[in-house]
Design an enzyme around this catalytic site. Structure first.
Site, PDB file in Angstrom:
ATOM      1  N   TRP A 100      36.541  33.543  41.916  1.00 41.50           N
ATOM      2  CA  TRP A 100      37.667  33.078  41.100  1.00 41.50           C
ATOM      3  C   TRP A 100      37.411  31.705  40.485  1.00 41.50           C
ATOM      4  O   TRP A 100      38.068  31.341  39.507  1.00 41.50           O
ATOM      5  CB  TRP A 100      38.936  33.003  41.953  1.00 41.50           C
ATOM      6  CG  TRP A 100      38.857  31.908  42.978  1.00 41.50           C
ATOM      7  CD1 TRP A 100      38.400  32.018  44.246  1.00 41.50           C
ATOM      8  CD2 TRP A 100      39.187  30.525  42.781  1.00 41.50           C
ATOM      9  NE1 TRP A 100      38.417  30.789  44.866  1.00 41.50           N
ATOM     10  CE2 TRP A 100      38.907  29.862  43.989  1.00 41.50           C
ATOM     11  CE3 TRP A 100      39.701  29.798  41.704  1.00 41.50           C
ATOM     12  CZ2 TRP A 100      39.110  28.491  44.155  1.00 41.50           C
ATOM     13  CZ3 TRP A 100      39.906  28.431  41.870  1.00 41.50           C
ATOM     14  CH2 TRP A 100      39.610  27.794  43.083  1.00 41.50           C
ATOM     15  N   CYS A 126      39.240  40.373  63.065  1.00 44.40           N
ATOM     16  CA  CYS A 126      39.480  38.970  63.419  1.00 44.40           C
ATOM     17  C   CYS A 126      38.592  37.998  62.662  1.00 44.40           C
ATOM     18  O   CYS A 126      38.987  36.858  62.392  1.00 44.40           O
ATOM     19  CB  CYS A 126      39.290  38.769  64.920  1.00 44.40           C
ATOM     20  SG  CYS A 126      40.149  39.978  65.932  1.00 44.40           S
ATOM     21  N   GLY A 159      46.015  41.502  47.301  1.00 43.53           N
ATOM     22  CA  GLY A 159      46.229  42.375  48.443  1.00 43.53           C
ATOM     23  C   GLY A 159      45.502  43.691  48.431  1.00 43.53           C
ATOM     24  O   GLY A 159      45.956  44.654  49.055  1.00 43.53           O
ATOM     25  N   ARG A 173      46.848  28.588  42.711  1.00 41.72           N
ATOM     26  CA  ARG A 173      45.971  28.075  41.653  1.00 41.72           C
ATOM     27  C   ARG A 173      46.697  27.345  40.532  1.00 41.72           C
ATOM     28  O   ARG A 173      46.059  26.928  39.575  1.00 41.72           O
ATOM     29  CB  ARG A 173      45.113  29.223  41.108  1.00 41.72           C
ATOM     30  CG  ARG A 173      44.230  29.793  42.184  1.00 41.72           C
ATOM     31  CD  ARG A 173      43.185  30.775  41.722  1.00 41.72           C
ATOM     32  NE  ARG A 173      42.563  31.304  42.918  1.00 41.72           N
ATOM     33  CZ  ARG A 173      42.930  32.430  43.537  1.00 41.72           C
ATOM     34  NH1 ARG A 173      43.886  33.176  43.012  1.00 41.72           N
ATOM     35  NH2 ARG A 173      42.339  32.808  44.637  1.00 41.72           N
ATOM     36  N   ASP A 230      33.561  45.681  47.043  1.00 42.30           N
ATOM     37  CA  ASP A 230      34.551  44.635  46.780  1.00 42.30           C
ATOM     38  C   ASP A 230      34.164  43.794  45.568  1.00 42.30           C
ATOM     39  O   ASP A 230      34.269  42.573  45.569  1.00 42.30           O
ATOM     40  CB  ASP A 230      34.733  43.731  48.011  1.00 42.30           C
ATOM     41  CG  ASP A 230      35.896  42.755  47.849  1.00 42.30           C
ATOM     42  OD1 ASP A 230      36.850  43.076  47.118  1.00 42.30           O
ATOM     43  OD2 ASP A 230      35.847  41.669  48.451  1.00 42.30           O
ATOM     44  N   VAL A 258      37.809  31.359  51.078  1.00 44.04           N
ATOM     45  CA  VAL A 258      37.199  32.488  51.759  1.00 44.04           C
ATOM     46  C   VAL A 258      35.996  32.093  52.600  1.00 44.04           C
ATOM     47  O   VAL A 258      35.797  32.618  53.700  1.00 44.04           O
ATOM     48  CB  VAL A 258      36.810  33.583  50.746  1.00 44.04           C
ATOM     49  CG1 VAL A 258      35.738  33.100  49.777  1.00 44.04           C
ATOM     50  CG2 VAL A 258      36.356  34.846  51.461  1.00 44.04           C
ATOM     51  N   GLU A 261      43.074  44.637  50.014  1.00 41.99           N
ATOM     52  CA  GLU A 261      42.533  45.005  51.325  1.00 41.99           C
ATOM     53  C   GLU A 261      43.636  45.505  52.256  1.00 41.99           C
ATOM     54  O   GLU A 261      43.388  45.762  53.428  1.00 41.99           O
ATOM     55  CB  GLU A 261      41.841  43.798  51.976  1.00 41.99           C
ATOM     56  CG  GLU A 261      40.446  43.503  51.457  1.00 41.99           C
ATOM     57  CD  GLU A 261      40.437  42.937  50.048  1.00 41.99           C
ATOM     58  OE1 GLU A 261      39.568  43.347  49.255  1.00 41.99           O
ATOM     59  OE2 GLU A 261      41.305  42.092  49.739  1.00 41.99           O
TER      60      GLU A 261
END
Length: 702
Positions: A412, A627, A197, A137, A321, A562, A199
């Protein structure tokens, strides 16, 4: 003289004994603290332009009377075909950007001539530790240096004039699944950065590094560590009471992956923290419920020492989340007839918060999007949410269709605030998500570690359902009144995850879109004045500057992030190709982009379906939970990552194992999954993708 020499040696020895914790003197030339605080309108010296992160420019040459005359002054093609999320900085006639893979480039801000480029050579295998593309960013400027934080966890100082490396320091633990995607911030001679991070079994923190040496000066952990050992601060002793079981063995999450704001008035640094890890509380608070501090919170620390000042948890015991890493903006607002120094925040959870900047006291919290169903509202005194019992999927044991979803009502992509209109301009998303518990979940080694079963959210092979799903997922630009707590105007978009915003004193708001436009609106009423076709989706936020009396507006284009890598083609009305460019505009310019090359038609030609129902069911669950994060919902990818339905390995079980199990393509980002999956599980995933490819072939889709 001998006394002075001995005294000097003693000072050096003391500094060494303190592990180099004594900071270097602040910069007195180049970009200084006073310059960042002053935020001259002609330059853009920090990520949000000023310390307050308002992303408001006082420039008025481009305004609501002439914005229609904007044209392309120059552009620069970039050499990284991933999502572009950086805000350019401009100082002394030079424009500094980062691209995907944490590369840095410096351009002549008037002509677009490339002055230098730097490649930190991030290993492509690091992609497996990144939820949302290999993005970056932006840089920080201080003194005579440019600072970039790299995807593989380094903080690098470069010479502003040459791009040569001055120092290169690791900031994450060796072997960690952490990554860095955010822009560093400068605070009184210190460079502040956290990591991403939450996750991947990580423990969040914010750290300060000496701008001259790169030595760590302080570190603030956001979640407690092993309770059998002393904690790194009293704030963690308090936080430990809000966790239970062996939470610390799974990291806890709470990473600081984006928002960092310094307020000179209070001398506090405010930052947001990410979700708790795993998402499902049943797998982290195994001895009972707890708020899991300081996740999904705003935290304030002393800028000099990193000591805890206050916190406000926006989403206690987060299970959806709902990161609080979105931009934090400082402002002076007139509330109830009195001026108050506040911070403003529009996090993922859908409520717009106004807090007292000095104390963190809750002032107000109002919905800025429709359809919030995880909570019925906020307590008017404390700001604590009243959580819908059905949203606690780990307790009910039933799936919950949550709104907002994990993409967030606001993610974000930066918002902006105009002191002239009193409005905040927020890129919003409408992306509900299905959450379901996975009671059989066990910690793994690779990829997401969430404790949920996402397979129920797969879009079926039904054209009508797919069309309805895509129609239901969208976005908007809203102008929000933080004092009244209401949306003043709204511009709907067909897709979510549109670009960040820029507000100017010319009564303008600039924003790029996911569908490939760069637009200018009136700041007071939301009237569209101008649009430019960018050929690729825009995620990044624009900025503006002046050179030789002319005002320019710059933005990075390049679809990714994302929504492309995780949501994929089945839930998007339109996916633009990734054409990564820096675009710069001014009044009266006539520049044109090259014509788009025709896209190649892909034809599905899978092997015939096979496998037992049990194998297909297993493959469906494993693909969905691991996946799909990169290869898309129901195995239909977006524009960046390989579409597995078209893979040449799909009909070759041996090659499939060599890629997925052994890591044959690790240098392309596809690392070995042998620590996470057995060969039998990997074969089940292949059989599921074969089934999906045949379903889509029968539908006549690609």
């Amino acid at each position: 003289m001998r006394f002075k020499l001995l005294a000097g040696i003693a000072v050096l020895a003391l500094a060494a004994c303190n592990n180099a914790k004594v900071p270097s003197p602040p910069a007195t030339s180049g970009v200084t603290d006073a310059m960042i605080a002053g935020a001259a309108d002609g330059e853009w010296l920090s990520y949000g332009r000023d310390y307050a992160e308002q992303r408001f420019s006082g420039l008025t040459q481009i305004n609501d009377t002439n914005a229609a005359q904007l044209g392309l002054a120059w552009f620069a093609d970039l050499d990284t075909a991933r999502g572009q999320e950086a805000t350019p900085l401009m100082h002394d006639g030079v424009l500094y950007i980062t691209t995907a893979w944490s590369m840095v480039k410096a351009y002549d801000a008037k002509t677009g001539a490339l002055k230098w480029a730097y490649d930190p050579k991030v290993p492509r295998s690091k992609l497996v530790d990144v939820c949302c593309d290999a993005v970056n960013r932006g840089v920080a400027l201080y003194g005579d240096k440019v600072y970039v934080a790299t995807l593989d966890g380094r903080l690098v100082a470069l010479d502003q004039k040459t791009g040569n490396v001055v120092w290169d320091k690791p900031t994450i633990p060796d072997g960690s699944h952490m990554a860095i995607t955010g822009a560093p911030r400068v605070v009184k001679g210190k460079i502040l950065i956290g990591s991403a991070g939450s996750e991947y079994f990580t423990r969040g923190y914010l750290a300060a590094f000496d701008a001259q040496t790169g030595n760590e000066l302080w570190k603030f952990y956001t979640v407690p560590g092993d309770p059998s050992k002393p904690q790194e601060g009293k704030h963690l002793d308090a936080a430990a009471k809000t966790w239970s079981g062996d939470f610390w063995k799974l990291g806890g999450g709470g990473t600081v992956w984006d928002s960092i704001t310094y307020d000179p008035v209070t001398n506090l640094v405010y930052f947001g923290t990410a979700n708790a890890e795993p998402w499902n509380p049943a797998h982290r608070n195994t001895s009972g419920a707890g708020d899991s501090l300081y996740t999904a919170s705003i935290v304030a620390v002393n800028a000099d020492t990193g000591e805890y000042a206050w916190h406000f948890q926006e989403t206690p015991e987060d299970r959806w989340d709902f990161d609080s890493n979105q931009q934090i903006t400082v402002a002076d607002l007139t509330i109830g007839g009195q001026q108050q120094h506040v911070i403003m925040h529009a996090p993922k959870n859908g409520f717009f918060y106004v807090l007292d900047a000095k104390t963190g006291k809750f002032i107000s919290g109002k919905p800025f999007v429709d359809g919030i169903n995880w909570a019925s509202g906020l307590d008017p005194v404390t700001g604590k949410p009243t959580v819908n019992p059905e949203a606690k999927y780990e307790i009910t044991g039933k799936p919950f269709l949550g709104s907002p979803g994990a993409v967030g009502a606001h993610s974000w992509t930066p918002m902006s605030f105009s002191p002239k209109t009193g409005l905040v301009y927020i890129p919003t998303n409408n992306t509900p998500q299905l959450y379901a518990p996975d009671p059989d979940w066990k910690p793994g080694t690779t990829g997401f570690q969430l404790g949920i079963d996402a397979s129920g959210g797969n879009v079926p092979a039904d054209k009508a359902v797919r069309a309805a799903t895509a129609d239901a997922l969208n976005g908007a630009l809203i102008a929000f009144d933080p004092v009244a707590g209401k949306v003043k105007w709204k511009v709907p978009y067909p897709m979510p995850t549109n670009g960040g915003t820029l507000a100017t004193a010319g009564n303008l708001v600039f924003q790029g879109t996911a569908t490939g436009e760069f637009n200018a609106y009136t700041a007071d009423a939301g009237k569209k004045l101008w649009s430019f076709g960018t050929q690729s989706g825009v995620l990044a936020a624009p900025m503006t500057y002046t050179i030789d009396g002319e005002q320019y507006v710059a933005v990075l284009a390049g679809w990714g992030g994302v929504w492309d890598v995780s949501a994929g083609a089945l839930v998007s009305k339109k996916i633009t190709p990734n054409i990564s460019r820096l675009l710069v505009f001014k009044l009266g310019a006539k520049g044109l982009l090259p014509a788009l090359a025709p896209s190649a038609k892909r034809v599905l030609d899978p092997p015939p379906p096979s496998g037992t129902p049990e194998q297909i069911a297993l493959g469906t669950k494993l693909y969905s939970n691991s996946c799909s994060v990169c290869h898309g919902n129901a195995a239909a990818s977006g524009s960046l990552n390989p579409d597995l339905r078209h893979s040449t390995a799909l009909g070759n079980p041996k090659l499939w194992q060599e890629i997925v199990h052994d890591g044959l393509l690790k240098d392309n980002g596809m690392v070995a999954w042998k620590g996470q999956f057995t060969p039998g599980q990997i074969e089940a995933i292949r059989l599921y993708v074969v089934k999906r490819a045949n379903e889509d072939k029968a539908l006549g889709s690609d």
